[in-house]
Design an enzyme around this catalytic site. Structure first.
Site, PDB file in Angstrom:
ATOM      1  CB  CYS A 277      16.048  22.917   9.980  1.00 31.98           C
ATOM      2  SG  CYS A 277      15.008  24.082  10.895  1.00 31.98           S
ATOM      3  NE  ARG A 282      16.539  25.516   6.999  1.00 38.13           N
ATOM      4  CZ  ARG A 282      17.861  25.471   6.813  1.00 38.13           C
ATOM      5  NH1 ARG A 282      18.340  25.258   5.587  1.00 38.13           N
ATOM      6  NH2 ARG A 282      18.691  25.628   7.823  1.00 38.13           N
TER       7      ARG A 282
END
Length: 330
Positions: A277, A282
């Site tokens: 990410c 994430r």
């Protein structure tokens, strides 16, 4: 004081007050409506249900007091937290200055010092949680796994589900609330959980790998560049699967069947997966879903992620990175 100065001061005060309320609205914890029976049934079907805990189960452990347990929240604001939990933010566990760019996992010694201050022993159960978005909780879970800590659990739905279950917010734990320890990591095997820059380079265009871009669509297309990155783009050939596709509207994980459908191409591939990410937060959430919920073992979280990749492409003008980047504007 003249009229013009008074108007200027009044304007500043109005803007400050407005900014405060905007900040409060952004950080306020939204209460999540979660069906306990459905949540417990869902988790029981996961590959590693021991890695996840419900608010009711956590509360029971805290009330019972027989199990050595430390709860750690990952959030910017400590306005609403589980009573007696420690609160950290990214700089506390991924703010090492060992790199010329941010977001990388702290050193073993730095993490040991943090857990020692929290009174953690090797057999302590650690529960991680977050608020409004659970990716930071997954990142901390991943961090403790790198340390080799066995008993780590993630609170499904985080603080939102905690409040939704009828439990109240409380006070943050302070240093000294638990006797300090001299925590020593059982391991610090970064390579077991993290993809290095060189590994990602080798994975591009390699049929033995799947690279997952878990960022937002605007980042993936190159339309948006988040603070900390050195330029826009994506790793060439990466499959776009935004991390939050695995989450229900109430902030908890989707069912095993729903997740199997979302990640069916990955699960049927028998390939090594690298998730990335902006800074490995994430993507840690996607790593958690694939490994802990679906049991797909060949998954690495790219800790450096787009910050590291763009640093070498844009700042260092590394031709090998530039050539392996799509949607870049070098």
């Amino acid at each position: 004081m003249n009229k013009k100065a008074m108007i200027s001061i009044a304007t500043v005060l109005v803007l400050a007050i407005a900014g405060f309320f905007v900040y409060k609205s952004m950080t306020a914890v939204k209460v999540a409506d979660v069906n306990l029976t459905e949540q417990q049934q869902k988790i029981s079907e996961y590959k590693h249900p021991e890695s996840i805990i419900t608010p009711e189960e956590l509360n029971a452990l805290l009330v019972d007091g027989k199990e050595d347990i430390v709860v750690i929240g990952t959030m910017k604001s400590a306005d609403q937290v589980i009573d007696g939990s420690y609160v950290v933010w990214r700089d506390n566990y991924s703010g090492t200055d060992a790199f010329p760019y941010g977001g990388m996992i702290n050193t073993k010694e730095e993490l040991e010092a943090m857990l020692s201050e929290f009174g953690v022993n090797q057999d302590t159960t650690i529960v991680t949680y977050a608020a409004n978005d659970q990716h930071d909780s997954a990142r901390l879970f991943w961090t403790f796994k790198v340390l080799g800590h066995e008993n780590v659990r993630l609170l499904d739905g985080g603080m939102n589900a905690w409040l939704g279950a009828g439990f109240e917010a409380g006070a943050v734990a302070k240093a000294g609330d638990r006797p300090a320890t001299e925590y020593k990591a059982a391991d610090y095997n970064v390579a077991k959980y993290d993809a290095s820059l060189d590994m990602v380079k080798q994975a591009v265009g390699n049929d033995d790998y799947i690279i997952l871009d878990t960022r937002s669509e605007s980042e993936e297309t190159g339309a948006d560049t988040k603070k900390g990155a050195f330029g826009p783009g994506k790793i060439k050939g990466a499959t776009f699967l935004e991390y939050k596709i695995a989450t229900k509207e109430n902030g908890t994980f989707k069912t095993k069947a729903e997740l199997e459908e979302i990640y069916k191409d990955v699960l049927s591939s028998d390939k090594e997966v690298i998730a990335y990410c902006q800074s490995g937060v994430r993507s840690a959430y996607t790593w958690f879903v694939l490994t802990q919920i679906l049991g797909y073992e060949d998954v690495l979280n790219y800790d450096g992620s787009w910050i590291e990749w763009s640093y070498y492409g844009y700042d260092q003008k590394d031709a090998s990175v530039k050539d392996l980047t799509e949607n870049g504007k070098f």
